[in-house]
Scaffold this active site. Structure first.
Site, PDB file in Angstrom:
ATOM      1  N   GLY A  93      34.867  12.634  51.959  1.00 58.03           N
ATOM      2  CA  GLY A  93      33.546  12.986  51.430  1.00 58.03           C
ATOM      3  C   GLY A  93      33.582  13.871  50.207  1.00 58.03           C
ATOM      4  N   GLN A  94      34.715  13.892  49.498  1.00 53.55           N
ATOM      5  CA  GLN A  94      34.816  14.741  48.308  1.00 53.55           C
ATOM      6  C   GLN A  94      34.039  14.106  47.150  1.00 53.55           C
ATOM      7  OE1 GLN A  94      38.855  15.654  47.123  1.00 53.55           O
ATOM      8  NE2 GLN A  94      38.184  17.176  45.609  1.00 53.55           N
ATOM      9  N   HIS A 100      37.854  22.972  46.456  1.00 55.90           N
ATOM     10  CA  HIS A 100      36.869  23.976  46.883  1.00 55.90           C
ATOM     11  C   HIS A 100      36.811  24.007  48.401  1.00 55.90           C
ATOM     12  CE1 HIS A 100      34.846  20.127  46.133  1.00 55.90           C
ATOM     13  NE2 HIS A 100      34.042  20.419  47.147  1.00 55.90           N
ATOM     14  N   LEU A 101      36.594  25.204  48.897  1.00 57.72           N
ATOM     15  CA  LEU A 101      36.455  25.434  50.334  1.00 57.72           C
ATOM     16  C   LEU A 101      34.978  25.690  50.617  1.00 57.72           C
ATOM     17  CD1 LEU A 101      37.831  26.023  53.103  1.00 57.72           C
ATOM     18  CD2 LEU A 101      38.102  28.389  52.341  1.00 57.72           C
ATOM     19  N   HIS A 102      34.378  24.858  51.471  1.00 56.96           N
ATOM     20  CA  HIS A 102      32.989  25.094  51.871  1.00 56.96           C
ATOM     21  C   HIS A 102      32.980  26.164  52.963  1.00 56.96           C
ATOM     22  CE1 HIS A 102      31.089  21.285  50.211  1.00 56.96           C
ATOM     23  NE2 HIS A 102      32.344  20.889  50.264  1.00 56.96           N
TER      24      HIS A 102
HETATM   25  P1  AMP Z   1      32.357  17.944  48.022  1.00 59.62           P
HETATM   26  O1  AMP Z   1      31.427  16.838  48.376  1.00 59.62           O
HETATM   27  O2  AMP Z   1      33.187  18.465  49.160  1.00 59.62           O
HETATM   28  O3  AMP Z   1      33.198  17.592  46.805  1.00 59.62           O
HETATM   29  O4  AMP Z   1      31.449  19.174  47.625  1.00 59.62           O
HETATM   30  C1  AMP Z   1      30.857  19.333  46.377  1.00 59.62           C
HETATM   31  C2  AMP Z   1      29.727  20.285  46.566  1.00 59.62           C
HETATM   32  O5  AMP Z   1      29.321  20.761  45.291  1.00 59.62           O
HETATM   33  C3  AMP Z   1      28.481  19.665  47.224  1.00 59.62           C
HETATM   34  O6  AMP Z   1      28.191  20.353  48.422  1.00 59.62           O
HETATM   35  C4  AMP Z   1      27.402  19.844  46.160  1.00 59.62           C
HETATM   36  O7  AMP Z   1      26.148  20.133  46.712  1.00 59.62           O
HETATM   37  C5  AMP Z   1      27.950  20.995  45.339  1.00 59.62           C
HETATM   38  N1  AMP Z   1      27.476  21.068  43.965  1.00 59.62           N
HETATM   39  C6  AMP Z   1      27.332  20.048  43.086  1.00 59.62           C
HETATM   40  N2  AMP Z   1      26.905  20.506  41.902  1.00 59.62           N
HETATM   41  C7  AMP Z   1      26.782  21.858  42.031  1.00 59.62           C
HETATM   42  C8  AMP Z   1      26.371  22.903  41.151  1.00 59.62           C
HETATM   43  N3  AMP Z   1      26.002  22.663  39.881  1.00 59.62           N
HETATM   44  N4  AMP Z   1      26.351  24.173  41.625  1.00 59.62           N
HETATM   45  C9  AMP Z   1      26.726  24.425  42.902  1.00 59.62           C
HETATM   46  N5  AMP Z   1      27.112  23.482  43.770  1.00 59.62           N
HETATM   47  C10 AMP Z   1      27.147  22.218  43.353  1.00 59.62           C
END
Ligand code: AMP
Length: 114
Positions: A93-94, A100-102
């Site tokens: 799901g990236q 990045h670490l959620h």
């Molecule tokens: P992933 O799907 O694990 O790659 O996570 C990417 C994350 O980045 C998602 O949860 C998005 O909501 C978040 N995201 C995308 N654009 C931005 C932004 N401009 N500022 C903060 N978060 C963002």
């Protein structure tokens, strides 16, 4: 190669709601939060996913978890609990290819994930 979205945030080309930062790591609120607390902990070093992690990144990854723990404490979500997630590539799901670490908390999570 063109910069990722998160490199542009690190370089202050795009605004983000930054909650913590040092020379190696930045943490900011997710733009589309999946829970009351949803913070992304991002290394400033360009690493596209966990698959590209190298031996030399050992301390950096450790520090990212220490930052997650400290922010969880600051946000008051430690005791109830929270989730820390690295999504990797398509099946994981990236969507942003900068490691990045959620850090997600403030509500009860379900398992298994979707
Ligand atoms: P992933 O799907 O694990 O790659 O996570 C990417 C994350 O980045 C998602 O949860 C998005 O909501 C978040 N995201 C995308 N654009 C931005 C932004 N401009 N500022 C903060 N978060 C963002």
């Amino acid at each position: 190669m063109s910069k990722t979205l998160f490199e542009r945030i690190i370089d202050r080309e795009i605004e983000a709601d930054i909650v913590w930062e040092n020379e190696r790591i930045i943490a900011f609120n997710d733009i589309s939060p999946q829970a009351p607390t949803h913070i992304l902990i991002v290394p400033k070093k360009v690493i596209s996913s966990l698959n590209e992690l190298e031996e030399e990144d050992r301390d950096l990854i450790g520090e990212m978890f220490i930052v997650a723990k400290n922010i969880a404490e600051e946000k008051g979500i430690s005791e109830n609990g929270y989730r820390t997630i690295f999504n990797t590539n398509d099946y994981g799901g990236q969507t942003v290819y900068h490691l990045h670490l959620h850090l997600i908390g403030g509500r009860k999570m379900t398992w298994p994930p979707g």
